[in-house]
Design an enzyme around this catalytic site. Structure first.
Site, PDB file in Angstrom:
ATOM      1  N   GLU A  74      -0.353   2.460 -15.449  1.00 53.50           N
ATOM      2  CA  GLU A  74       0.585   1.573 -14.776  1.00 53.50           C
ATOM      3  C   GLU A  74       1.032   2.097 -13.412  1.00 53.50           C
ATOM      4  OE1 GLU A  74       2.027  -1.487 -15.996  1.00 53.50           O
ATOM      5  OE2 GLU A  74       0.329  -1.356 -17.341  1.00 53.50           O
ATOM      6  N   ASP A  92       1.233 -10.968  -8.788  1.00 54.15           N
ATOM      7  CA  ASP A  92       0.500 -11.399  -9.973  1.00 54.15           C
ATOM      8  C   ASP A  92       1.154 -12.615 -10.631  1.00 54.15           C
ATOM      9  OD1 ASP A  92       2.797 -10.267 -10.990  1.00 54.15           O
ATOM     10  OD2 ASP A  92       1.779  -9.020 -12.479  1.00 54.15           O
ATOM     11  N   THR A  97       8.031  -6.510 -10.471  1.00 50.82           N
ATOM     12  CA  THR A  97       7.670  -5.648 -11.592  1.00 50.82           C
ATOM     13  C   THR A  97       8.380  -4.327 -11.383  1.00 50.82           C
ATOM     14  OG1 THR A  97       5.498  -6.677 -11.879  1.00 50.82           O
ATOM     15  CG2 THR A  97       5.774  -4.464 -12.758  1.00 50.82           C
TER      16      THR A  97
END
Length: 289
Positions: A74, A92, A97
């Site tokens: 990640e 995305d 995020t």
């Protein structure tokens, strides 16, 4: 996802990418254009270690390994605790995020996290963004969040109460359900980790690429140990289903976190996820003693 005994096989813990660019950004930009690493198949049933002989992934030492493995994929780093402050939009479709598990402003888990933090500490720096987080949930919008939300997230990440809230939501939403289901299916530590990594990336909703439906695809091909099946055979079926799910979305279409990480451990018969561990993700090499 860290420490002196666990460093990547780079001179430093940061792979060679443009300064300030995280792995999430790289993946979002290049997605399917990355060539998938060669598929590694386990050797025949040489891995006979029963799941019963493994400690669970919730064993503190194994959980630390799990966090490092996920962070290598990640965040291109074994230092998972450095990711409390991480935040960016990787384009995305999920908005921002952030954090140790990739909480997203567009997928409810970031909202749940900030609500928990605010319940525990009402005057926190992120509380004022709750109306905006509720409004943008389900979208990639930044409305009401820009321009200061990322700066305030990083400020909140210095607060141990926010760090603990991230830990608790990680466990509630992702880690504990993965371990429970893996234990129910009779899987050892590696299998429980394969479940955890899948639920981190795909969530556990009703869509075809969610964790529960990846597992359903695997069950159509093989039985887990709890149903009398072979563990290696079942885990291969699960990883096959996971790869299929990853390839349905450009941002996830590089499958090296399966091909050159989890399948390596499986091929080596390391069902208990014992150290030392050597793996690659997106071409970068890592090691845990």
């Amino acid at each position: 996802m860290r420490h002196p005994s666990s460093v990547p096989a780079h001179p430093s813990d940061t792979p060679a990418h443009p300064s300030g660019t995280s792995r999430r950004t790289v993946l979002a930009l290049i997605g399917a254009s990355l060539a998938a690493a060669p598929l590694l198949r386990p050797s025949p049933a040489s891995a006979t270690e029963a799941a019963a002989s493994c400690v669970g992934l919730d064993d503190p030492a194994k959980k630390e390994i799990a966090m490092r493995l996920v962070s290598s994929a990640e965040n291109s780093s074994l230092d998972w605790k450095a990711q409390y402050k991480y935040i960016e939009d990787i384009n995305d479709g999920r908005g921002y995020t952030a954090g140790i598990i990739g909480f997203c402003s567009g997928t409810s888990d970031m909202l749940d996290l900030v609500e928990l933090y605010t319940d525990r500490k009402p005057d926190n720096v992120l509380a004022k963004y709750l109306p905006a987080l509720r409004a943008v949930d389900g979208s990639d919008s930044h409305k009401g969040l820009d321009p200061n939300f990322p700066k305030d997230w990083r400020k909140a990440a210095q607060d141990t109460a926010f760090q603990q809230a991230q830990n608790d939501e990680r466990d509630r939403v992702y880690f504990n359900p993965a371990v429970r289901q893996g234990t129910t299916d009779g899987l050892g530590t590696l299998g429980q980790f394969a479940y955890y990594d899948a639920i981190v990336m795909h969530g556990d909703g009703d869509d075809s690429t969610s964790f529960r439906n990846i597992r359903k695809r695997a069950l159509a091909k093989a039985k887990p140990p709890a149903q009398g099946g072979g563990e290696v055979t079942y885990l291969n079926a699960f990883l096959d289903a996971r790869v299929w799910a990853m390839k349905q979305e450009e941002a996830h279409s590089n499958t090296s976190r399966v091909d050159t990480e989890q399948r390596v451990f499986l091929r080596n018969g390391n069902l208990c996820l014992n150290t030392p561990l050597n793996w690659q993700v997106y071409g970068d090499s890592y090691h845990i003693d």
